[in-house]
Each structure stands twice: as structure tokens, then as C-alpha cells.
Design a protein around this motif. Structure first.
Motif, PDB file in Angstrom:
ATOM      1  N   CYS A 259       0.842  -1.207   0.000  1.00 20.18           N
ATOM      2  CA  CYS A 259       0.000   0.000   0.000  1.00 20.18           C
ATOM      3  C   CYS A 259       0.877   1.258   0.000  1.00 20.18           C
ATOM      4  O   CYS A 259       0.623   2.198  -0.746  1.00 20.18           O
ATOM      5  N   ARG A 260       1.926   1.231   0.803  1.00 22.79           N
ATOM      6  CA  ARG A 260       2.828   2.402   0.828  1.00 22.79           C
ATOM      7  C   ARG A 260       3.495   2.580  -0.538  1.00 22.79           C
ATOM      8  O   ARG A 260       3.712   3.701  -0.994  1.00 22.79           O
ATOM      9  N   SER A 261       3.801   1.461  -1.176  1.00 18.62           N
ATOM     10  CA  SER A 261       4.417   1.533  -2.496  1.00 18.62           C
ATOM     11  C   SER A 261       3.438   2.166  -3.502  1.00 18.62           C
ATOM     12  O   SER A 261       3.839   2.980  -4.346  1.00 18.62           O
ATOM     13  N   ILE A 262       2.149   1.828  -3.379  1.00 18.62           N
ATOM     14  CA  ILE A 262       1.145   2.453  -4.269  1.00 18.62           C
ATOM     15  C   ILE A 262       1.170   3.971  -4.073  1.00 18.62           C
ATOM     16  O   ILE A 262       1.116   4.741  -5.038  1.00 18.62           O
ATOM     17  N   PHE A 263       1.289   4.406  -2.844  1.00 20.53           N
ATOM     18  CA  PHE A 263       1.292   5.850  -2.578  1.00 20.53           C
ATOM     19  C   PHE A 263       2.479   6.551  -3.239  1.00 20.53           C
ATOM     20  O   PHE A 263       2.392   7.731  -3.576  1.00 20.53           O
ATOM     21  N   GLU A 264       3.584   5.819  -3.430  1.00 18.59           N
ATOM     22  CA  GLU A 264       4.742   6.434  -4.111  1.00 18.59           C
ATOM     23  C   GLU A 264       4.421   6.738  -5.569  1.00 18.59           C
ATOM     24  O   GLU A 264       5.092   7.538  -6.198  1.00 18.59           O
ATOM     25  N   THR A 265       3.391   6.070  -6.097  1.00 18.00           N
ATOM     26  CA  THR A 265       3.059   6.284  -7.517  1.00 18.00           C
ATOM     27  C   THR A 265       2.020   7.391  -7.696  1.00 18.00           C
ATOM     28  O   THR A 265       1.726   7.782  -8.811  1.00 18.00           O
TER      29      THR A 265
END
Ligand code: COA
Length: 535
Positions: A259-265
Motif C-alpha cells: 500500500c505504501r508503495s502504491i502511494f509512491e506512484t
């Protein structure tokens, strides 16, 4: 801006007595919070942990940026209702920062009746989505829920703002540019299956998350087919066959890191620009607020003493200090954010309404958020004031509050009664956030006033029919009303029913207001506008 001169003496016995009385109120509030935040029964918490699942607040802690606060909302939802078997209404909501973005987080608490939804769960969920919409925030749903609490279906299913509204909101939020991300960390059954299905991106946890419209017992009953939850709608099925979920996670921690990785996008949205300075502590100790705010809300609290403990450097640029002094208006900074403050200092008169209206217009044209410090018994009553058109001028203030084009944040520090509640941005006036202090009270009027009004009405009725009032009966009636208002006016009664966004301690007010303003900047402010003022 000038530093407010405080006039309190912390050694004064009256001050000390009040501080002890208010600290006792805070202690009771902390005790309630503590019990609610423990979630479901120890046995259900153990069962949850034995399944290698994290509790909702632990999940949230891992999700938000390290060292950043989580502004939890409506922790006491459902408190004192449903035999207290739904702590927090079985859901945790609030605002946390993920990769620098303020985000609405909605996490089911499966230790509370399987994370099922009663009336307050839905209200809490929908309120969080409303905040997301008003402030253009992404939403993260940490799903772990058996859906509707079936015995209460009539309370949660059919109406506009019932269960279905959650999915409608997801579609509207997605369209408004608020990313919708779901993490399926447990059950996600029946209508609830639409939470991940309506999301922009969905993560599901292996051997833990399931998504299905009808669970195995329903399938068996309907078609006779026997199927395991995993085979019907587990992580493997949904990420390889159905495509209902997009990301496969090994466990809670892995899901959160995806989920945190999605936020980086995610790309940043357009923000409202404000001149933000570095935060500065107030010159006076906010710890003194417990001695300042009256534990007995019928006694007068000096708003300047409160403002002096909320604003940076205790500075305040007061507007119309000498005019209509029952309403205090002025500009200040709270943790570096500019804010217009409107605080009660007694009942509202026609001239205080006009002063407030003028001040709100200035805030709108200068694009400065407004903080309402609400402690109000209402508008002045009496022939002189009515005949001079009090309602006409009161209406101007109510218009200005309703149409203010900048974010409004309301903190009820004392009493909130009658039309004073409206004029000071009560819930019906759509403040972006509304918080209460633990000793605050809210009702259409004070208990004593209501008891007296009803006693007078009764006496008039009896007199008109040629009978005489029996003093004991009138007294009994008054006592019943007093007891009812005492119970229903409490901050915890309000928070339980989602009339506010939570109870905050006086000492938490600066941080809470600053976070509320920071959040509100995600939606650029409107241009000033107004309806027709009755002149
Ligand atoms: N309505 C009312 N109560 C429910 C419920 C529901 N939809 N789902 C679960 N509960 C209650 C259980 O009766 C139990 O209550 P108790 O603590 O008083 O005994 C509690 O929630 C926990 O349920 P339990 O089954 O013991 O927990 P679990 O963690 O093993 O499983 C679920 C949780 C949600 C996966 C499972 O209970 C379930 O599948 N429920 C039915 C879901 C469903 O079909 N929902 C349709 C809604 S439209």
C-alpha cells in the motif's frame, strides 16, 4: 500581532479547584478511551492474534509515515449504546500521513463482532468518506469485516446514508480524484465485497483475506455446492483468476508495504497556498487550560485566556476589540498556520452578529481558515432585542457561516446551545471538523431552562382549563427533564452518536487544529460568495 496579557493566577484557590475538577473530567474521558481502544473481548483479541493478524491500530501505525501523528476520529462512537458491545463501533477511522499525503484511513476491528456494521459503524465510515471528499483526500480501507450486523438490518440497510452509501461514495471519490485503495486483511463478505471491488487498487492477504458476495454457508444453502472460503474467494483466486484483487500479500506487514508503495506512484493534487511560518509555542502554558475552562459550563470562561494558550507566541491581532465584546474575533497563527478565530464571550447580540459576519467576510476574501471556539448559551432574549430585529442580524451571521468559502473548524470548549450552535458553525453548518472538549455540553437549551419552559407551559395549560398546578407534580416533571438533559448533553453522548468528530483534550487542541488546517489545504478554497443578507 500583539501578545495577549493573561490575568490568571495559577496559585489562586478558585483556579486550583477548577483545575482539579476539570482534570477529573479528563481522567474519566481517558478511562472511556482506554476501555474503547482495547477493542473486543480479550478472547476475541487473542483469537485475532493467534491468526497472525495485527490489530487495527497496529496496522495503521505501520501504514503511516514514521513519527507522524494519526488524528483518530470519533473513537467513542456507539459508547454507552448496544450494551457497550461495540467498542468504537467496531471500526477505527482517522487521518494519517502516507508518503507525505494526508489520507483517510478506515480500518475494521474484527475483534468487535467480526467487524460487522451497526448504525454507528456506518455513520463513522461515511463521515470519514465525507471528510475525504470535502478535503480531497485519498482513502485506504483496511477491510476485515463480516458486513452488516444482521440482527440490525433495518437500521443499516435501506436508507440513503446506510450501508450502500459506502460504495456510492467510493465511486464519487474516485471520480473526484481521491484514490481508493483497499487492503483485504480478513473477511469481506456480501455487500462488503464491493469495498475492494470499487477500489482503484486492491491488495489481498494470503490465507487471510476473502472476498465473496455470498459466503460458503449461503452458497451451500442456495445451490448445494460445497466450497471452502479460500477456494471461493481467497487471495490466490482473486489475484490469478477473478482479477477482483490486484496485489497478493504474504501477511499484514507485506500488504501495508504494498500500500505504501502504491502511494509512491500517486501524483500530488493541487493545494491551497497559505503563508505557513515555523511553529512557535504559546507564551503561556497550555497546561493551564484545565484551570481556565470552567468545569461547570454554566460559569463564564474567559476566551482570551484560552486563545492565549492556543496561538503561536500567544499573539492575536484582534478585530473590533472594543465593539460587541461578547464575540471575540481576530487573526492568529496556530503551529505556523494562519487562522481567523471567532470565540464566544457571552450571549450573542445583534451587533455581535454583525461583527462576526464582517469578520467571516474578511477571512473569506483573505483566504484564511476559521476556527470557531464555541461556548454559547444562545442569542439574547427579550422585547427590546426582538423588536430591534435581533433575528434579522442573527440571520446575517448564520448566512455568513453557512456560505463561508474557507474551511471552518469548530471546537466546542464549553456549552453549545440553541441557535448559538448554528451561528458558531455547529454540525449542521458543515465545518470541515468539529471537536468537543471533554467537559463540553450540547443541547437545544440548558437543562434548567428546558425544565422551566416545560413547567411554565404545563402551568399555563392547567390554568387555561381552570385547574391548578400541583407543585410536587411540576417539581417531578422538572427533575425528569433535568436528568434527561444532563445525560443527553454530555460530550460522550454526542460523540457516541457521531454529532462530532471526537473528543479532544484541551492540551491536544493546537496539534489537532493544525492538522485539520493542513488537511483542508488539499482542496483549494472557493472564491468568496454569499446569499442575500436581510438588511
Ligand atoms: N451479523 C451479526 N453478527 C455477526 C455477523 C453478522 N453478519 N458476523 C459475525 N457475527 C458475530 C458472531 O455471531 C460472533 O458474535 P459473538 O462474539 O457474540 O459470539 C462475532 O461476530 C464473531 O464471529 P465469529 O464467527 O466467531 O468470528 P470469526 O472471526 O471466526 O469470523 C466472520 C468472522 C465475519 C468471517 C464470520 O462470522 C462470518 O462469516 N460471518 C457472516 C458474514 C456474512 O455472511 N455477512 C453477511 C452480511 S450482509
Amino acid at each position: 500581532m500583539y501578545k495577549i496579557q493573561s490575568h490568571i493566577d495559577p496559585d489562586n484557590p478558585e483556579f486550583r479547584d477548577n483545575a482539579s475538577a476539570y482534570e477529573a473530567i479528563i481522567e474519566r474521558h481517558r478511562d472511556m478511551m482506554h476501555r474503547v481502544m482495547a477493542g473486543g473481548s480479550p478472547a476475541s483479541v487473542k483469537k485475532h492474534r493467534d491468526r497472525n493478524k495485527l490489530l487495527p491500530r497496529e496496522r495503521i501505525d505501520l501504514l503511516i509515515d514514521p513519527g507522524t501523528p494519526f488524528l483518530e476520529l470519533s473513537t467513542l462512537a456507539a459508547y454507552g449504546q448496544h450494551h457497550d458491545s461495540f467498542p468504537g463501533a467496531g471500526i477505527v477511522t482517522g487521518i494519517g500521513v502516507i508518503h507525505g499525503r494526508e489520507t483517510i484511513i478506515i480500518a475494521n476491528d474484527a475483534t468487535v463482532k467480526g467487524g460487522t456494521y451497526i448504525r454507528e459503524t456506518i455513520r463513522k465510515h461515511i463521515r470519514a468518506q465525507e471528510i475525504a471528499m470535502q478535503n480531497r483526500l485519498p482513502c485506504v480501507y483496511m477491510v476485515d469485516s463480516g458486513g452488516v450486523f444482521l440482527p440490525d438490518q433495518a437500521e443499516v440497510f435501506p436508507d440513503r446514508d446506510d450501508f450502500g452509501r459506502i460504495f456510492y461514495n467510493q465511486a464519487r471519490l474516485s471520480a473526484a480524484g481521491c484514490p481508493q485503495i483497499a487492503m483485504v486483511m480478513g473477511s469481506c463478505t456480501a455487500g462488503g465485497a464491493y469495498i475492494p471491488a470499487m477500489s482503484d487498487e486492491t491488495i489481498i492477504v494470503k490465507n487471510q483475506g476473502t472476498i465473496f458476495i455470498g459466503g460458503p454457508p449461503l452458497v451451500k444453502a442456495a445451490t448445494g455446492e460445497e466450497v471452502s472460503p479460500e477456494a471461493l474467494g481467497g487471495a490466490d483466486v482473486h489475484t490469478t483468476q477473478s482479477g477482483v484483487a490486484d496485489h497478493f500479500a504474504e501477511n499484514d506487514q507485506h500488504a501495508i508495504s504494498i500500500c505504501r508503495s502504491i502511494f509512491e506512484t500517486l501524483q500530488p493534487g493541487k493545494k491551497q497556498q497559505l503563508e505557513i511560518k515555523s511553529a512557535e509555542e504559546p507564551a503561556y502554558d497550555p497546561g493551564e487550560l484545565t484551570g481556565i475552562v470552567q468545569a461547570d459550563s454554566r460559569k463564564h470562561t474567559n476566551p482570551y485566556e484560552i486563545i492565549a494558550r492556543l496561538t503561536d507566541g500567544s499573539r492575536f491581532h484582534e478585530f473590533k476589540a472594543r465593539y460587541a465584546t461578547t464575540l471575540v474575533t481576530g487573526f492568529a497563527r496556530i503551529m505556523g498556520y494562519p487562522v481567523g478565530i471567532i470565540a464566544n464571550n457571552g450571549v450573542l447580540f445583534a451587533e455581535s452578529s454583525l461583527k462576526g459576519t464582517h469578520f467571516i467576510q474578511m477571512c473569506c476574501f483573505r483566504k484564511i481558515p476559521i476556527l470557531f471556539l464555541q461556548n454559547i448559551t444562545g442569542f439574547m432574549v427579550g422585547k427590546k432585542y426582538e423588536n430591534a430585529g435581533l433575528a434579522r442580524d442573527g440571520a446575517k451571521l448564520v448566512h455568513a457561516v453557512a456560505n463561508a468559502s474557507v474551511p471552518k473548524i469548530t471546537v466546542i470548549t464549553g456549552g453549545s446551545y440553541g441557535a448559538g450552535n448554528y451561528a458558531m458553525a455547529g454540525r449542521a453548518f458543515d465545518p470541515r471538523f468539529l471537536f468537543m472538549w471533554p467537559g463540553a455540553r450540547i443541547s437545544v437549551m440548558g437543562g434548567e431552562q428546558a425544565a422551566n419552559v416545560l413547567a411554565q407551559v404545563k402551568a399555563d395549560q392547567l390554568e387555561a382549563s381552570g385547574k391548578k398546578a400541583v407543585p410536587e407534580e411540576i417539581e417531578q416533571m422538572k427533575n425528569a427533564i433535568l436528568a434527561k438533559y444532563k445525560k443527553e448533553g454530555a460530550a460522550s453522548y454526542s460523540s457516541s452518536r457521531l454529532w462530532d468528530d471526537g473528543i479532544i483534550e484541551p492540551m491536544q487542541t493546537r496539534e489537532t487544529v493544525a492538522m485539520a488546517i493542513a488537511t483542508s489545504l488539499n482542496m483549494p478554497f472557493d472564491e468568496p460568495f454569499s446569499g442575500i443578507y436581510r438588511m
